[in-house]
Scaffold this active site. Structure first.
Site, PDB file in Angstrom:
ATOM      1  N   CYS A 101     -32.170  96.421  70.496  1.00 22.71           N
ATOM      2  CA  CYS A 101     -33.007  97.157  72.225  1.00 22.71           C
ATOM      3  C   CYS A 101     -32.108  99.010  72.299  1.00 22.71           C
ATOM      4  O   CYS A 101     -33.003  99.764  73.399  1.00 22.71           O
ATOM      5  CB  CYS A 101     -33.009  96.630  73.302  1.00 22.71           C
ATOM      6  SG  CYS A 101     -31.925  95.757  73.526  1.00 22.71           S
ATOM      7  N   HIS A 245     -28.602  93.554  76.893  1.00 21.45           N
ATOM      8  CA  HIS A 245     -30.561  93.513  76.826  1.00 21.45           C
ATOM      9  C   HIS A 245     -30.283  95.242  77.839  1.00 21.45           C
ATOM     10  O   HIS A 245     -30.314  95.702  78.511  1.00 21.45           O
ATOM     11  CB  HIS A 245     -31.672  92.865  77.230  1.00 21.45           C
ATOM     12  CG  HIS A 245     -32.737  93.608  76.615  1.00 21.45           C
ATOM     13  ND1 HIS A 245     -33.264  93.544  75.326  1.00 21.45           N
ATOM     14  CD2 HIS A 245     -34.077  93.923  77.214  1.00 21.45           C
ATOM     15  CE1 HIS A 245     -34.697  93.683  75.482  1.00 21.45           C
ATOM     16  NE2 HIS A 245     -35.272  93.766  77.015  1.00 21.45           N
ATOM     17  N   ASN A 266     -39.879  97.895  79.275  1.00 17.31           N
ATOM     18  CA  ASN A 266     -38.977  97.128  78.576  1.00 17.31           C
ATOM     19  C   ASN A 266     -38.934  96.791  76.877  1.00 17.31           C
ATOM     20  O   ASN A 266     -40.312  98.093  76.522  1.00 17.31           O
ATOM     21  CB  ASN A 266     -39.672  95.253  78.238  1.00 17.31           C
ATOM     22  CG  ASN A 266     -38.021  94.030  78.047  1.00 17.31           C
ATOM     23  OD1 ASN A 266     -37.173  94.713  76.971  1.00 17.31           O
ATOM     24  ND2 ASN A 266     -38.612  93.114  78.733  1.00 17.31           N
TER      25      ASN A 266
END
EC number: 3.4.22.-
Length: 300
Positions: A101, A245, A266
């Site tokens: 990520c 994240h 995301n």
């Protein structure tokens, strides 16, 4: 043998359950909870592979030049990068079974800010795989530090996704740092940032940076209830901390109930959240979402 079978069944059982979902719903969160299509049938380990150890968030404070503005009074009440620059932002992508990520969100922020600056003749999708494979200051599928990746993007840079497409989502490996494009046709050409700044914990500055020069890379602490997010303005309601994240912040606004929020892209594909995006409460540093807010700059 029976204990072994029970342990194996628990290990392979779906991580998201109806009973936990019903408990979250009973707490009446302001956001809608469900079992996202992206996570149907996935085990706890499979979902955990999408996250980073929390240490990648906690050890990064004070690691980058601070960003600020002398005048923060002319910040618009709302801003959505998707609406203001529809030609810039590419589709929502999926990082797969790799904790990359940090690479996806930094490269997305890098590319979108280059687009706002008018540096590319047409919008370019840049390569997170090149960053995963070549940035040895970070840990590939095991996570990365935001200041480290921006240091890499200023000193080394990245190439296009067409040249070095993403593979680590299926292999879960760093891979070899390439010197040629995947098809062998040409040498890797790199684009770099000139500098970077961190606007974290200065909410007016974060808002102005978003509305004047494009998205920011942010990171937050993920709790188990976040995995059940479907829509609405998320605020941590229930559950244990699962990891960290990194994501791309693309805007902000206020809902009909007067709740201020951030708009965030995301990297779990379009079958999660609001077509791959989510909104998160703004102004209270929920889950540490406002502690780091990185922006790259380009003087080309």
């Amino acid at each position: 043998m029976k204990l072994f079978l029970l342990a194996a069944a628990a290990f392979s059982a779906p991580a998201l359950t109806v009973s936990e979902l019903n408990h979250i719903k009973s707490l009446n969160p302001r956001w809608k909870a469900g079992i996202p299509k992206r996570f149907e049938g996935l085990t706890k380990d499979e979902i955990s592979s999408l996250l980073m150890p929390v240490s990648f968030l906690k050890n990064a404070k004070g690691a980058a030049p601070r960003g600020t503005f002398t005048d923060k009074d002319d910040v618009p009440e709302s801003f959505d990068f998707r609406e203001e620059y529809p030609h810039c932002i590419p589709e929502v992508v999926d990082q797969g079974g790799c904790g990359s990520c940090w690479a996806f969100s930094s490269v997305a922020t890098f590319g979108d800010r280059r687009c706002v600056a008018g540096l590319d003749k047409k919008p370019v999708k840049y390569s997170p795989q090149y960053v995963v494979s070549c940035d040895h200051g970070d840990m590939a599928c095991n996570g990365g530090w935001l200041p480290n990746v921006w240091k890499f993007l200023t000193k080394t840079g990245t190439t296009t996704d067409e040249c070095v497409p993403y593979k680590s989502g299926s292999t879960t490996l760093r891979g070899t740092c390439p010197t040629k494009c995947a098809d062998g046709s040409s040498k890797v050409h790199l684009a770099t940032a000139t500098s970077y700044k961190d606007y974290g914990l200065d909410i007016p500055a974060m808002m102005k940076a978003l509305s004047t020069s494009g998205p920011l890379q942010v990171a937050f602490l993920v709790h188990s209830d976040f995995m059940y997010y479907e829509s609405g303005v998320y605020q941590h309601t229930y559950g244990y901390m699962e990891g960290g994240h990194a994501v791309e912040m693309v805007g902000y606004g206020t809902d009909d109930d007067g709740v201020d929020y951030w708009i965030i892209k995301n990297s779990w594909g379009p079958d999660w959240g609001e077509d791959g995006y989510f909104r998160m409460i703004r102004g209270i540093n929920d889950c540490s979402i406002e502690e780091q807010a990185y922006a790259g700059f380009f003087d080309e």
